[in-house]
Write an enzyme that holds these catalytic residues in place. Sequence first.
Site, mmCIF file in Angstrom:
data_model
loop_
_atom_site.group_PDB
_atom_site.id
_atom_site.type_symbol
_atom_site.label_atom_id
_atom_site.label_comp_id
_atom_site.label_asym_id
_atom_site.label_seq_id
_atom_site.Cartn_x
_atom_site.Cartn_y
_atom_site.Cartn_z
ATOM 1 N N GLY A 146 40.905 -33.013 20.526
ATOM 2 C CA GLY A 146 40.886 -33.950 19.397
ATOM 3 C C GLY A 146 41.277 -35.355 19.834
ATOM 4 O O GLY A 146 40.664 -36.353 19.409
ATOM 5 N N GLU A 161 39.672 -31.890 12.544
ATOM 6 C CA GLU A 161 40.412 -30.740 11.998
ATOM 7 C C GLU A 161 41.076 -30.077 13.192
ATOM 8 O O GLU A 161 40.392 -29.500 14.038
ATOM 9 C CB GLU A 161 39.459 -29.766 11.307
ATOM 10 C CG GLU A 161 38.706 -30.343 10.119
ATOM 11 C CD GLU A 161 39.586 -30.562 8.903
ATOM 12 O OE1 GLU A 161 40.736 -30.090 8.894
ATOM 13 O OE2 GLU A 161 39.113 -31.222 7.967
ATOM 14 N N CYS A 212 43.126 -21.151 12.623
ATOM 15 C CA CYS A 212 43.910 -22.391 12.511
ATOM 16 C C CYS A 212 44.977 -22.251 11.433
ATOM 17 O O CYS A 212 46.110 -22.691 11.598
ATOM 18 C CB CYS A 212 43.005 -23.567 12.204
ATOM 19 S SG CYS A 212 42.054 -23.394 10.682
HETATM 20 P P1 NAD Z 1 39.203 -26.893 21.888
HETATM 21 O O1 NAD Z 1 39.765 -28.190 21.455
HETATM 22 O O2 NAD Z 1 39.490 -26.414 23.249
HETATM 23 O O3 NAD Z 1 37.605 -26.961 21.790
HETATM 24 C C1 NAD Z 1 36.934 -27.318 20.594
HETATM 25 C C2 NAD Z 1 35.596 -27.921 20.943
HETATM 26 O O4 NAD Z 1 35.802 -29.192 21.539
HETATM 27 C C3 NAD Z 1 34.788 -27.125 21.944
HETATM 28 O O5 NAD Z 1 33.425 -27.216 21.603
HETATM 29 C C4 NAD Z 1 35.073 -27.838 23.246
HETATM 30 O O6 NAD Z 1 34.080 -27.626 24.241
HETATM 31 C C5 NAD Z 1 35.129 -29.278 22.783
HETATM 32 N N1 NAD Z 1 35.917 -30.192 23.621
HETATM 33 C C6 NAD Z 1 37.101 -29.933 24.216
HETATM 34 N N2 NAD Z 1 37.539 -31.042 24.861
HETATM 35 C C7 NAD Z 1 36.619 -31.999 24.634
HETATM 36 C C8 NAD Z 1 36.512 -33.361 25.053
HETATM 37 N N3 NAD Z 1 37.422 -33.945 25.850
HETATM 38 N N4 NAD Z 1 35.449 -34.071 24.635
HETATM 39 C C9 NAD Z 1 34.513 -33.499 23.853
HETATM 40 N N5 NAD Z 1 34.539 -32.215 23.453
HETATM 41 C C10 NAD Z 1 35.589 -31.466 23.840
HETATM 42 O O7 NAD Z 1 39.631 -25.827 20.791
HETATM 43 P P2 NAD Z 1 39.388 -24.261 20.794
HETATM 44 O O8 NAD Z 1 40.249 -23.603 21.806
HETATM 45 O O9 NAD Z 1 37.920 -23.976 20.828
HETATM 46 O O10 NAD Z 1 39.931 -23.901 19.326
HETATM 47 C C11 NAD Z 1 41.264 -23.589 19.062
HETATM 48 C C12 NAD Z 1 41.969 -24.720 18.360
HETATM 49 O O11 NAD Z 1 41.197 -25.171 17.260
HETATM 50 C C13 NAD Z 1 43.310 -24.280 17.769
HETATM 51 O O12 NAD Z 1 44.273 -25.274 17.977
HETATM 52 C C14 NAD Z 1 43.002 -24.146 16.284
HETATM 53 O O13 NAD Z 1 44.123 -24.254 15.430
HETATM 54 C C15 NAD Z 1 42.029 -25.240 16.089
HETATM 55 N N6 NAD Z 1 41.227 -25.007 14.893
HETATM 56 C C16 NAD Z 1 41.391 -25.838 13.832
HETATM 57 C C17 NAD Z 1 40.669 -25.609 12.662
HETATM 58 C C18 NAD Z 1 40.809 -26.516 11.461
HETATM 59 O O14 NAD Z 1 39.930 -26.501 10.618
HETATM 60 N N7 NAD Z 1 41.864 -27.294 11.358
HETATM 61 C C19 NAD Z 1 39.792 -24.526 12.599
HETATM 62 C C20 NAD Z 1 39.659 -23.700 13.714
HETATM 63 C C21 NAD Z 1 40.370 -23.950 14.862
#
Ligand code: NAD
Length: 468
Positions: A205, A222, A257
Amino acid sequence: MIYRENPARTSEIVGHVIVTPPSTVDAVVRQAHTSYLRWSAVPLFERLLALSDGAASVEASIDDLAVLLARETGKPLADCRGEIGFAVRFLRWVVAAAPSAYADDATDDEAGRLVRVRKPYGVVAAITPWNAPIILAMLKIGPALAAGNAVVVKPSPLAPLTISRVAALIGGPLTVVHGGAETGAALVGHPLVRKVAFTGGAAGGRAVAALAGDRLTPSVLELGGNDPAVLLDDAPFDDAAMERLVMATFATSGQVCMAAKRLYVPSSRLDSFVEAYVSAASRVLITGDPLAPGVTMGPVISAGARASSDRLRAGDVRDLGRFEADPAAGYFVRPALVVSPSPDSALVTSEQFGPVVPVLGYSSEDAVLAAANNGDLGLGASVWSADEDRAFAFARRFEAGFAFVNTHNRTGMSLRAPFGGVKRSGWGREYGAEGLAEYAQTCVIHAPAAYRPGAPAPAGGATAYPAG
Ligand code: NAD
């Protein structure tokens, strides 16, 4: 190429997708921009008809899609059907809500004629995680397409398969690119991407927000949560409530999440709570193969996730539910309740994102509220009480984007209820009118009455600054 293994049976490759290298993202986004120009000129009701057809196509394939989703994520089959069904329901809700959300809003009165026009942004980049890959993508795709945008989705490499098929069934100006952070970064940083919608963890994020900020591209984020569930001193520990709480903690192996991630119970009731919770888990929590009937919890997503959960199983650990899995076959973790860990332990202070949950006793409402609000994240929270008014009064004091009463799960909730965190859990909203509003920009056209042809000249002349 990304080969996706089955986390319940790691010897099995479920499928593969071709990686979109950052150098190819430019061509994809340019193509999406051309599609946006065509799509945004299509009348709203025709766009909505196309989305209705898309919803019907996804629904017609739900059996196959659910099996594929279970095999690539390790989520129980019934949950996968539930997620895809929910995504279809959400898309239909968007179709019903879009005419008022995206229609012009016009007034013509003594001040003049004013029209608010809701316009699409252009190309929307949707970056999504693996834990609920269909609904979390649909929350972005549905409203964005309805409003007239084109969408490029970059799903997580840990769950790329089902969303690719769902996107093909929805059709319209919707493209899927595959890869990790580099592909995502090339997409977010592209000059023709005019809106970014990201769901994931804090590190991703932060990187996405920085890239989008550098281009002044508006974004919805999110992020993660460390949701407290607070049981007040009058909360019933009846079977149904306890079973709801158990599943709010362990659905998707705790990788949600807004799972209940910290449980708080009056110290005087801690023993009876532990007994009731363990007993509820023995009835509803069955860990095993996601495709086996009756299983309610599968494996975690990866070897790293299993190692991280295993580290958290320390102290007064109570094993939960029936464990019918073969830990040698996949990334299975025995679900656990950890009784009274230190409030400073990682299990309490950070998002565990796995099937290990702490329960802590508290002495007063003020003390538990301070504990619940402690930390950087403010996604969700819940309060449990026999008295709904008391629960609502307590819930107002949470520092969280939304709070549940006597549940900790969206099941049964209205799609009108918006969702999104406060503090460092993100910004923007999904679901509800607020979620739809994220995908249209408001442009105003105004003809002041004073300057309409034939109107008497205003006192002070054409350049006078309005008084007051
Ligand atoms: P993550 O941040 O590792 O990955 C999410 C997405 O972002 C993936 O598609 C990934 O390839 C991409 N990504 C990662 N780093 C990036 C960058 N530097 N630039 C561009 N894209 C990038 O998350 P995850 O492990 O897939 O999911 C778990 C996390 O997501 C937990 O913290 C969970 O709480 C959160 N989550 C939040 C919600 C919500 O609605 N608030 C819902 C589901 C999951």
